[in-house]
Scaffold this active site. Structure first.
Site, PDB file in Angstrom:
ATOM      1  N   GLU A   1      -6.964   4.462   7.845  1.00  0.00           N
ATOM      2  CA  GLU A   1      -6.727   5.889   7.557  1.00  0.00           C
ATOM      3  C   GLU A   1      -7.939   6.498   6.853  1.00  0.00           C
ATOM      4  OE1 GLU A   1      -2.919   5.425   5.628  1.00  0.00           O
ATOM      5  OE2 GLU A   1      -2.037   4.867   7.555  1.00  0.00           O
ATOM      6  N   GLU A  32      -5.634  -5.336  10.282  1.00  0.00           N
ATOM      7  CA  GLU A  32      -4.643  -4.292  10.512  1.00  0.00           C
ATOM      8  C   GLU A  32      -4.935  -3.581  11.836  1.00  0.00           C
ATOM      9  OE1 GLU A  32      -2.587  -3.079   6.616  1.00  0.00           O
ATOM     10  OE2 GLU A  32      -4.236  -1.704   6.987  1.00  0.00           O
ATOM     11  N   GLY A  34       2.363   1.823  10.908  1.00  0.00           N
ATOM     12  CA  GLY A  34       3.359   2.887  10.836  1.00  0.00           C
ATOM     13  C   GLY A  34       4.066   3.178  12.140  1.00  0.00           C
ATOM     14  N   HIS A  87      -9.553   0.949   4.785  1.00  0.00           N
ATOM     15  CA  HIS A  87      -8.294   1.141   5.524  1.00  0.00           C
ATOM     16  C   HIS A  87      -8.563   2.079   6.701  1.00  0.00           C
ATOM     17  CE1 HIS A  87      -4.219   2.368   6.484  1.00  0.00           C
ATOM     18  NE2 HIS A  87      -3.795   1.314   5.813  1.00  0.00           N
ATOM     19  N   SER A 102       3.187  -2.591  10.345  1.00  0.00           N
ATOM     20  CA  SER A 102       4.626  -2.664  10.642  1.00  0.00           C
ATOM     21  C   SER A 102       5.261  -3.995  10.244  1.00  0.00           C
ATOM     22  CB  SER A 102       4.888  -2.351  12.118  1.00  0.00           C
ATOM     23  OG  SER A 102       4.521  -1.001  12.389  1.00  0.00           O
ATOM     24  N   GLY A 137       2.667  -1.227   4.314  1.00  0.00           N
ATOM     25  CA  GLY A 137       2.722   0.185   3.974  1.00  0.00           C
ATOM     26  C   GLY A 137       4.152   0.629   3.732  1.00  0.00           C
ATOM     27  N   GLY A 138       4.776   1.207   4.774  1.00  0.00           N
ATOM     28  CA  GLY A 138       6.094   1.818   4.632  1.00  0.00           C
ATOM     29  C   GLY A 138       7.135   0.935   3.967  1.00  0.00           C
ATOM     30  N   ASN A 150       0.870  -1.180   0.000  1.00  0.00           N
ATOM     31  CA  ASN A 150       0.000   0.000   0.000  1.00  0.00           C
ATOM     32  C   ASN A 150       0.907   1.230   0.000  1.00  0.00           C
ATOM     33  OD1 ASN A 150      -1.803   2.043   0.507  1.00  0.00           O
ATOM     34  ND2 ASN A 150      -2.296   1.387   2.600  1.00  0.00           N
ATOM     35  N   TRP A 151       1.000   1.869  -1.152  1.00  0.00           N
ATOM     36  CA  TRP A 151       1.919   3.009  -1.261  1.00  0.00           C
ATOM     37  C   TRP A 151       1.335   4.294  -0.653  1.00  0.00           C
ATOM     38  CZ3 TRP A 151       4.672   2.934  -6.765  1.00  0.00           C
ATOM     39  CH2 TRP A 151       5.532   1.833  -6.799  1.00  0.00           C
ATOM     40  N   LYS A 152       0.068   4.269  -0.306  1.00  0.00           N
ATOM     41  CA  LYS A 152      -0.590   5.451   0.275  1.00  0.00           C
ATOM     42  C   LYS A 152      -0.345   6.687  -0.608  1.00  0.00           C
ATOM     43  CE  LYS A 152       0.089   3.327   4.772  1.00  0.00           C
ATOM     44  NZ  LYS A 152      -0.014   3.468   6.206  1.00  0.00           N
TER      45      LYS A 152
HETATM   46  C1  PEP Z   1      -0.907   0.003   6.101  1.00  0.00           C
HETATM   47  O1  PEP Z   1      -1.090   1.208   6.169  1.00  0.00           O
HETATM   48  O2  PEP Z   1      -1.697  -0.715   5.477  1.00  0.00           O
HETATM   49  C2  PEP Z   1       0.260  -0.536   6.772  1.00  0.00           C
HETATM   50  C3  PEP Z   1       0.235  -1.795   7.087  1.00  0.00           C
HETATM   51  O3  PEP Z   1       1.285   0.340   7.038  1.00  0.00           O
HETATM   52  P1  PEP Z   1       2.715  -0.018   7.688  1.00  0.00           P
HETATM   53  O4  PEP Z   1       3.187  -1.302   7.045  1.00  0.00           O
HETATM   54  O5  PEP Z   1       3.582   1.135   7.344  1.00  0.00           O
HETATM   55  O6  PEP Z   1       2.500  -0.196   9.150  1.00  0.00           O
END
Ligand code: PEP
Length: 248
Positions: free
Chosen positions: A93, A161, A167, A91, A207, A228-229, A9-11
């Site tokens: 967010e 999640e 994050g 999600h 994470s 994500g990251g 997920n590049w957001k």
């Molecule tokens: C996400 O936002 O879907 C996610 C899992 O982010 P991260 O891996 O950065 O925690």
């Protein structure tokens, strides 16, 4: 046997130059055993899909309507038309920043089905909810409200999640992940029957890093990760794809 998924997920990150990340990942994994899905900002979908790689491309949200007066929104049909095969929905967010409710997520998932997309439907508890012992109730409510009738192993992936793990560099214990994933599969079995539930993929997200991916993906009922990251750089996401391949 459920095929593992490594979904990125590049957001709100990436430009046209980020095609180089995809190309580097394909060089590392030209024929991945796991299903790899990259979800960039919507305008990059046709660019990444146009590269014709073995990786699937997904959106990060869609509107429930196919068309109409909804300035700034993107329909599931446009995602599909521009090369997406998947879409992340609900999600945390979006639930937090845009007030998305379970009903709204459910309507969006129906739109995804209508357009032939696979919906990756996210659920997860906040830290206070975990601290007060209501995680499994929260997840059950989100699943009941967000996953539509008509969900199948082909058109639906569930992503667990925990909001507090996104994050932050923090993750639940492997035992806690196992407990929630088993509960999700039980809830899916109650609604869709044991056979369909057994075939549905349930991803862990929050994470996931190269250093913990293999352990997390080996937990029972974890069918890969939503990342994500660590999906933004090939040197991080490559080993996560490898971990999904290795634990298939
Ligand atoms: C996400 O936002 O879907 C996610 C899992 O982010 P991260 O891996 O950065 O925690």
């Amino acid at each position: 046997m459920r095929r593992k998924i490594a979904a990125g997920n590049w957001k709100l990150n990436g430009t046209r130059a980020s095609a180089a990340v995809l190309e580097a990942l394909v060089e590392q994994h030209p024929n991945p055993g796991a299903e790899v899905i990259i979800c960039p900002p919507a305008p990059l979908i046709p660019i990444l899909a146009g590269l014709g790689t073995p990786f699937a491309i997904g959106g990060q949200d869609c509107h429930a309507a196919a068309s109409g007066a909804h300035t700034g929104d993107t329909s599931a049909e446009v995602l599909a038309d521009t090369g997406a095969t998947h879409v992340i929905l609900g999600h945390s967010e979006r639930r937090a920043d845009h007030g998305e409710t379970d009903d709204m997520v459910c309507a969006k998932a129906k739109a995804a089905y209508r357009a032939g997309l696979t919906a990756i439907i996210c659920v997860g508890e906040t830290e206070p909810q975990r601290d007060t012992g209501t995680t499994l109730d929260v997840i059950a409510t989100q699943l009941a409200g967000s996953v539509p009738e008509g969900a199948t192993p082909e058109n639906t992936v569930v992503a667990y999640e925990p909001v507090w793990a996104i994050g932050t560099g923090r993750t639940p214990s492997l035992e806690d992940i196992a407990e929630v994933h088993a509960a999700i599969r039980d809830r899916l079995a109650e609604r869709f029957g044991p056979k369909a539930a057994d075939a549905m993929r349930i991803l862990y997200g929050g994470s996931v890093k190269p250093g913990n991916a293999a352990d997390i993906f080996a937990v029972p009922n974890v069918d890969g990760g939503l990342v994500g990251g660590a999906s933004l750089k090939a040197e991080d996401f490559g080993p996560i794809i490898a971990a999904a391949d290795a634990t298939r």
